[in-house]
Design a protein around this motif. Structure first.
Motif, PDB file in Angstrom:
ATOM      1  N   HIS A 117      45.129 -19.594  -8.127  1.00 26.00           N
ATOM      2  CA  HIS A 117      43.950 -20.464  -8.148  1.00 26.00           C
ATOM      3  C   HIS A 117      43.134 -20.205  -6.888  1.00 26.00           C
ATOM      4  O   HIS A 117      43.622 -19.604  -5.929  1.00 26.00           O
ATOM      5  N   ASP A 119      40.870 -22.249  -3.898  1.00 30.39           N
ATOM      6  CA  ASP A 119      40.669 -23.584  -3.343  1.00 30.39           C
ATOM      7  C   ASP A 119      39.179 -23.928  -3.315  1.00 30.39           C
ATOM      8  O   ASP A 119      38.329 -23.073  -3.519  1.00 30.39           O
ATOM      9  N   ARG A 134      41.960 -21.275   5.496  1.00 31.80           N
ATOM     10  CA  ARG A 134      43.217 -22.001   5.653  1.00 31.80           C
ATOM     11  C   ARG A 134      44.302 -21.183   6.340  1.00 31.80           C
ATOM     12  O   ARG A 134      44.439 -19.985   6.100  1.00 31.80           O
ATOM     13  N   HIS A 179      45.287 -17.279  -5.204  1.00 35.14           N
ATOM     14  CA  HIS A 179      46.525 -17.260  -4.419  1.00 35.14           C
ATOM     15  C   HIS A 179      47.580 -18.207  -4.991  1.00 35.14           C
ATOM     16  O   HIS A 179      47.245 -19.221  -5.617  1.00 35.14           O
ATOM     17  N   GLU A 256      43.561 -27.019  -5.109  1.00 33.10           N
ATOM     18  CA  GLU A 256      44.556 -27.525  -4.155  1.00 33.10           C
ATOM     19  C   GLU A 256      45.692 -26.574  -3.918  1.00 33.10           C
ATOM     20  O   GLU A 256      45.932 -25.641  -4.654  1.00 33.10           O
ATOM     21  N   ALA A 257      46.411 -26.917  -2.926  1.00 34.74           N
ATOM     22  CA  ALA A 257      47.498 -26.111  -2.338  1.00 34.74           C
ATOM     23  C   ALA A 257      46.910 -25.183  -1.325  1.00 34.74           C
ATOM     24  O   ALA A 257      47.459 -24.291  -0.883  1.00 34.74           O
TER      25      ALA A 257
HETATM   26 FE   LIG Z   1      45.426 -23.230  -2.794  1.00 34.44          FE
END
Ligand SMILES: [Fe+2]
Length: 257
Positions: A117, A119, A134, A179, A256-257
């Motif tokens: 996915h 972000d 990130r 990722h 997310e993540a």
């Molecule tokens: Fe992520």
């Protein structure tokens, strides 16, 4: 005007920094409080900084007033339990948005490809300011696990596989790169994830820790790669068929993540 971005992330979208000596630090991630949050795989999250200093992990844009992934508020009860993790997140001196520890249960490469996915770090980010990227600091020693990064979700021709031993330190433009992590082994993987604003501070930090934009790919047997690619295609098709049958628009990308 455009966003301020790091030249070091231009080529591949990631840099790998020198490995951190994780063994020196206490296992603070075991002490902090986790909340259920479904992400890429079976996950929980322990926030250290959140939108309003509460123990929750929702995107800052889902709060009132909505805002971008910057100016995270440190959570006193978590900071108290994890001072080393907070110190590491603050070391670059770049603006910190969300900062949390992810707990990921074991999975397989084929799961990872389906979980890939992008972000949404830069939603509501004002033009002319720093692009949010990130940091991923691996905490547990997941010697056989690896991050999978792709420019295109379904195209295996550009795939980076980066090893995740204890102390591995990556900075990734996760809005650009698809990722997810392949985590083998019996126990959960823990990783500190921090949203940082790009700018001279983050650039200096990457240089200080000898960031490189290419490392050798973790070797995976070709038959496992092929089977994973086929399984990703099968699951994407099954998901599309499910939503088509329900007459609903498919949510194409997990965030997310
Ligand atoms: Fe992520």
């Amino acid at each position: 005007m455009g966003y301020i971005k790091s030249a070091a992330l231009d080529e591949t979208g990631y840099v790998v920094l020198d490995r951190y000596n994780q063994e020196l630090d206490p296992q603070e991630w075991r002490e902090i409080e986790y909340v259920d949050w479904k992400s890429s795989g079976e996950t929980q999250f322990a926030p250290l900084a959140s939108a309003q200093g509460e123990i929750e992990v929702n995107g800052f844009w889902n709060h009132t007033p909505p805002r971008t992934d910057k100016d995270g508020v440190w959570i006193p009860s978590q900071v108290e339990k994890a001072p080393n993790l907070v110190r590491r997140a603050m070391e670059p001196g770049a603006n910190v948005g969300r900062c949390r520890v992810i707990e990921l249960q074991p999975n397989e490469y084929s799961d990872t490809l389906y979980n890939l996915h992008q972000d949404d770090n830069n939603r509501l980010n004002p033009d002319g300011t720093g692009w949010v990227v990130r940091g991923f600091f691996n905490l547990t020693d997941d010697a056989d696990s690896f991050f999978v990064l792709r420019e295109n979700r379904t195209d295996p021709s550009v795939e980076y596989r980066i090893a995740l031993p204890a102390g591995a330190q990556l900075i990734i433009d996760t809005q650009r790169l698809w990722h997810a992590a392949t985590h083998t082994g019996a126990d959960a993987r823990y990783c500190l994830i921090t949203s940082w604003e790009s700018g001279p501070e983050l650039d200096a930090y990457m240089e200080k820790h000898n960031g490189v934009s290419r490392v050798p790919n973790v070797e995976v047997p070709q038959d496992v790669l092929d089977a994973g690619q086929a399984e990703q295609a099968r699951r994407i098709a099954a998901r599309a068929a499910f939503y088509a049958a329900k007459g609903q628009a498919e949510k194409t990308a997990m965030s997310e993540a």
